[in-house]
Design a protein around this motif. Structure first.
Motif, PDB file in Angstrom:
ATOM      1  N   GLU A   1       0.815  -1.212   0.000  1.00 27.02           N
ATOM      2  CA  GLU A   1       0.000   0.000   0.000  1.00 27.02           C
ATOM      3  C   GLU A   1       0.851   1.265   0.000  1.00 27.02           C
ATOM      4  O   GLU A   1       0.480   2.269  -0.607  1.00 27.02           O
ATOM      5  CB  GLU A   1      -0.911   0.002   1.236  1.00 27.02           C
ATOM      6  CG  GLU A   1      -2.048  -0.992   1.164  1.00 27.02           C
ATOM      7  CD  GLU A   1      -3.154  -0.523   0.239  1.00 27.02           C
ATOM      8  OE1 GLU A   1      -3.106   0.642  -0.212  1.00 27.02           O
ATOM      9  OE2 GLU A   1      -4.067  -1.313  -0.031  1.00 27.02           O
ATOM     10  N   THR A   2       1.984   1.257   0.669  1.00 31.64           N
ATOM     11  CA  THR A   2       2.765   2.486   0.845  1.00 31.64           C
ATOM     12  C   THR A   2       3.991   2.553  -0.055  1.00 31.64           C
ATOM     13  O   THR A   2       4.799   3.472   0.085  1.00 31.64           O
ATOM     14  CB  THR A   2       3.211   2.593   2.303  1.00 31.64           C
ATOM     15  OG1 THR A   2       4.010   1.445   2.645  1.00 31.64           O
ATOM     16  CG2 THR A   2       2.002   2.675   3.233  1.00 31.64           C
TER      17      THR A   2
ATOM     18  N   GLY B   1       1.260   5.834  -3.647  1.00 36.34           N
ATOM     19  CA  GLY B   1       0.412   5.179  -2.668  1.00 36.34           C
ATOM     20  C   GLY B   1      -0.402   6.156  -1.841  1.00 36.34           C
ATOM     21  O   GLY B   1      -0.454   7.370  -2.114  1.00 36.34           O
ATOM     22  N   THR B   2      -1.007   5.646  -0.800  1.00 34.44           N
ATOM     23  CA  THR B   2      -1.917   6.452   0.014  1.00 34.44           C
ATOM     24  C   THR B   2      -1.197   7.429   0.931  1.00 34.44           C
ATOM     25  O   THR B   2      -1.778   8.439   1.360  1.00 34.44           O
ATOM     26  CB  THR B   2      -2.807   5.530   0.857  1.00 34.44           C
ATOM     27  OG1 THR B   2      -1.974   4.681   1.659  1.00 34.44           O
ATOM     28  CG2 THR B   2      -3.689   4.669  -0.037  1.00 34.44           C
TER      29      THR B   2
ATOM     30  N   ARG C   1      -2.784  -2.334  -5.608  1.00 28.54           N
ATOM     31  CA  ARG C   1      -2.238  -2.349  -4.245  1.00 28.54           C
ATOM     32  C   ARG C   1      -3.038  -3.324  -3.381  1.00 28.54           C
ATOM     33  O   ARG C   1      -4.249  -3.453  -3.544  1.00 28.54           O
ATOM     34  CB  ARG C   1      -2.239  -0.957  -3.622  1.00 28.54           C
ATOM     35  CG  ARG C   1      -1.331   0.019  -4.364  1.00 28.54           C
ATOM     36  CD  ARG C   1      -1.219   1.347  -3.668  1.00 28.54           C
ATOM     37  NE  ARG C   1      -0.311   2.246  -4.409  1.00 28.54           N
ATOM     38  CZ  ARG C   1       0.995   2.295  -4.240  1.00 28.54           C
ATOM     39  NH1 ARG C   1       1.578   1.484  -3.361  1.00 28.54           N
ATOM     40  NH2 ARG C   1       1.724   3.130  -4.944  1.00 28.54           N
TER      41      ARG C   1
END
Length: 430
Positions: free
Chosen positions: A369-370, A405-406, A429
């Motif tokens: 995710e990151t 990513g977020t 992701r």
């Protein structure tokens, strides 16, 4: 010996210049025969006109079609501008009212449109840049040299134009008949203006309705010549199989040049050589059934979705979840099947790079995710969905970019290259 100087008399009918050769070619064009034709008789007409096997002409047209596409254009031009065996003029000349042709005006218009379309398509690209133009030049040069060297032989006889003329029948009626037909039916040339009684003519008695006309017996001296079996076809087929097998083995062992279209091209070249050899050795005609599907396969494989198709990597589904950097492979490659690569279990650390290549099948890659992912995604035919970007169709541009990513920049750096020949691509992701 006399003291006068000798002068050389030019050979009768010799073609001494380019312009004269071209004019004579048009005046004595090949005629498309009724017998021996496969489609419209263009190859058969050229072969009979210049004393070569029509199979050789057909091979040349197939090769010109594969390498540039101008074989189809040349055939359409011949169909349009070469008259039929019993026609006064060609289809195009009949369209503009120059004479009688078996090609209807409507079909001549269709041929004209197809010729223009195929001519333009010949410049749209092929196996070699400029291959279409080179193929067209080679065909035109070969035809010019053939006519220059053999144009004085097998010149077609002119077809007598037919005209409509009036004639009185025996009962006083006035009808229109073809001059050529009237001349063929009349015992004397011309038509009878006095409408003489046909009963006074000396004609043979017609057979009774129940008795079939006598059939002359075949000549006892005629015996069909037995067709010799040639080994050219078998030898060529065996060599073609060996060529295909060798190309596939070379591709599986890492020779990047031996992709699908090049292997088909090599096999087609072997079959073409066999057809040419068979034309002189009176054998190998069965190879035409192999050359035609190979030519079609070559044209399909050289289209955009199948370019750079790779045999390497095996077949079947591939599922990989590397958990350490050392377990991550620099290349995940498959010839056919689905690939599912999960990178979410990798520990954060130094930058990593991997490539995913799939010949035919769906490819899915899952990233953390990151992670900061630099990517390029491409598929020859299918859909590509990479993060928030997508494409769908054939020969679409690759999706390239960076996705942070977020949490924004600052995560683990991953460089990802995903390439499919045919199938869907997805990077997401997890």
């Amino acid at each position: 010996m006399s003291g006068a100087s000798e002068t050389r008399v030019p050979k009768p009918g010799a073609l001494n210049g380019f312009e004269e050769t071209v004019k004579d070619f048009w005046a004595s064009r090949p005629r498309r025969p009724h017998a021996g034709r496969k489609v419209a008789g263009v190859a058969a007409g050229i072969g009979y006109r210049y004393g070569i096997d029509p199979v050789v002409v057909r091979i040349a047209l197939v090769v010109a079609t594969v390498f540039g596409g101008f074989g189809v254009t040349f055939y359409l031009l011949g169909w349009l501008f070469l008259p039929g065996e019993s026609d006064e003029v060609s289809g195009f000349e009949g369209l503009i009212g120059r004479g009688r042709s078996s090609v209807s005006p409507a079909f001549a218009v269709v041929l004209s449109v197809l010729t223009v379309v195929s001519f333009g398509g010949g410049f749209s690209g092929g196996w070699f840049d400029g291959g279409g133009l080179i193929g067209f030049a080679l065909i035109a040069t070969a035809l010019y040299l053939l006519h220059r060297n053999r144009g004085q032989s097998n010149r077609p006889a002119p077809v007598t134009p037919r005209s409509r003329s009036g004639a009185f029948t025996g009962n006083g009626a006035f009808t229109m008949t073809d001059t050529a037909t009237a001349e063929a039916k009349s015992p004397e040339r011309g038509w009878d203006p006095l409408a003489a009684d046909p009963a006074g003519w000396d004609l043979p008695d017609a057979p009774a309705p129940h008795e079939p006309p006598p059939v002359p017996p075949p000549s006892p001296s005629y015996r069909p010549e037995p067709r010799r079996r040639s080994k050219v076809g078998s030898a060529t087929f065996g060599l073609a199989v060996l060529t295909a097998g060798g190309g596939v083995l070379a591709a599986l062992n890492g020779a990047t040049w031996f992709d699908a279209q090049h292997i088909v091209g090599l096999v087609l070249g072997v079959v073409g050589i066999g057809l040419v050899a068979g034309a002189f050795a009176r054998g190998g005609r069965g190879l035409i059934g192999l050359a035609v599907p190979l030519a079609i396969a070559g044209m399909v494989l050289t289209s955009a979705p199948f370019q750079n198709f790779d045999f390497r990597g095996g077949a079947g589904d591939l599922n990989e979840t590397p958990r350490t950097v050392t377990a991550l492979k620099p290349l995940y490659q498959h010839a056919a099947g689905d690939i599912d690569l999960d990178l979410t279990k990798l520990p954060a650390g130094s930058p990593i790079t991997t490539n995913v290549v799939n010949g035919a099948g769906d490819t899915k890659v899952t990233v953390p995710e990151t992670a900061d992912v630099t990517y390029d995604c491409h598929t020859g035919a299918g859909s590509a969905d990479c993060f928030d970007r997508s494409t769908d169709g054939i020969s679409q541009d690759a999706l390239t970019g960076v996705d942070y990513g977020t949490d924004g920049p600052g995560g683990q750096q991953i460089t990802l290259h995903v390439k499919n020949s045919v199938g869907n691509v997805e990077v997401r992701r997890g």
